[in-house]
Design an enzyme around this catalytic site. Structure first.
Site, short mmCIF file in Angstrom:
data_model
loop_
_atom_site.label_atom_id
_atom_site.label_comp_id
_atom_site.label_asym_id
_atom_site.label_seq_id
_atom_site.Cartn_x
_atom_site.Cartn_y
_atom_site.Cartn_z
N CYS A 14 0.87 -1.18 0.00
CA CYS A 14 0.00 0.00 0.00
C CYS A 14 0.90 1.23 0.00
CB CYS A 14 -0.88 -0.02 1.25
SG CYS A 14 -1.96 1.43 1.39
N HIS A 28 -8.82 -3.86 -2.21
CA HIS A 28 -7.91 -3.02 -1.42
C HIS A 28 -8.35 -1.55 -1.48
CE1 HIS A 28 -3.79 -1.96 0.19
NE2 HIS A 28 -4.19 -0.80 -0.31
N GLU A 29 -8.64 -1.07 -2.70
CA GLU A 29 -8.97 0.36 -2.86
C GLU A 29 -10.34 0.69 -2.27
OE1 GLU A 29 -6.58 2.17 -3.49
OE2 GLU A 29 -5.29 0.59 -4.27
N HIS A 55 -10.25 1.13 1.41
CA HIS A 55 -9.76 2.45 1.82
C HIS A 55 -10.91 3.43 2.04
CE1 HIS A 55 -5.41 2.63 1.90
NE2 HIS A 55 -5.28 2.05 0.72
#
Ligand code: ZN
Ligand code: ZN
Length: 183
Positions: A91, A133-134, A137
């Site tokens: 990341c 993953h994004e 966030h």
């Protein structure tokens, strides 16, 4: 605009959906794409540049001979996920830290493009991992939250160094006074 590092509190914010796609959003997205490439990353989410709305940019590898697929996604969601696989993940807000993270192997993502049209993407493997993953966030969820106890233990040295760096930045006035770390 710059990439903020853990434990910057912006990384723990829950992002609001974007309701208007105006010039400033387009400009922000373009800046994020540039920043992602400059940092040699495959994805960047708005909270990583201390913005609290649902915008991510990605550069999805498509093979050795073909250019990556550039995606700018507004209000993205994972609508379906299946299977599971573990692979190395990093990341841009945790420089140098890579650990195996378990993710869905296949996902269906829905998002709006900058032109306001709804898009859908079904993908597997690295692309599926990037979406998860994004989008995490945007909920203030970080890959350290998905690590096993063992992976977290191996990451301790990195996490401590980020915290030291944060405190030093605060002392040097590189962060707004009173900014509190959020682990
Ligand atoms: Zn990230
Ligand atoms: Zn596979």
């Amino acid at each position: 605009m710059k990439i903020v590092q853990y434990p910057h509190p912006a990384l723990r914010a829950k992002c609001r959906p974007l309701t208007a796609l105006d010039e400033s959003v387009r400009r922000t997205a373009a800046e994020m794409v540039d920043l992602m490439h400059a940092a040699d990353g495959l994805g960047l989410a708005a909270p990583q540049v201390a913005l609290d709305y649902q915008l991510v940019v990605m550069s999805i590898p498509t093979g050795e001979e073909t250019p990556p697929l550039e995606v700018i996604a507004v209000n993205p969601v994972i609508v379906e996920g299946s299977g599971a696989f573990k692979d190395r993940e990093g990341c841009l807000s945790f420089p140098g830290l890579y650990q195996d993270i378990r993710r869905f192997h296949k996902v269906k993502a829905q998002y709006y493009g900058l032109d306001g049209t709804l898009h859908e993407m079904i993908c597997t493997d690295l692309a599926a991992r990037l979406w998860q993953h994004e989008i995490d966030h945007l909920q203030g969820t970080l890959f350290i939250d998905k690590m096993t106890t063992e992976a977290l233990r191996r990451s301790r040295r990195y996490l401590e160094s980020y915290i030291d760096e944060f405190e030093e930045d605060l002392r040097k006035g590189k962060l707004p006074p009173g900014t509190a770390p959020k682990m």
